[in-house]
Design a protein around this motif. Sequence first.
Motif: not given
Length: 126
Positions: A93-96, A116-124
Motif C-alpha cells: 500500500y502506497y500513499c501519494a 509518492w511515499g514508500q509502501g507498507t505491506l499488508v498481508t491478510v
Amino acid sequence: VQLQASGGGSVQAGGSLRLSCAASGRTLTGLAVGWFRQPPEKEREIVASISASGGRTNIRDSVKGRFTISRDSAKNTVYLQMNSLKPEDTALYYCAASAVLDRDHVATKNWEYDYWGQGTLVTVSS
C-alpha cells in the motif's frame, strides 16, 4: 513533500488495520491525498482518495463499506482504516499527494499525483 506510509502488517481475514500517511518537508494543506495498492503480480490500483478540503472522498468499489479514508490536518497525516480485511486485500500500500487547484477535487488517476511515499505491506491470511 516526503510521504511515509506505515501501519501495515499481517492479519487474519476479518481483522482490521489502520494505515497512516505522514508528511514531512511541508504541510499536506492544499494537497489531495490518495491510497494505492499493488497486489502481488498485479498492476497498481487506487483504493481511496480524499480532497484537500477533506470534504470529499472516493472509495474503490471492492472496498466500499470496509475502508475509510480520513485526514487530520493538525497531525499532517492521512489515514486509511481497513476493516473486514480479506485475503484479496493483500498488497503493498502506497500513499501519494496531488497539488490541486480545486480543494474539493478528488484525484483518482495515477498521473494526477505529484508525490509518492514508500509502501507498507499488508498481508491478510485466510
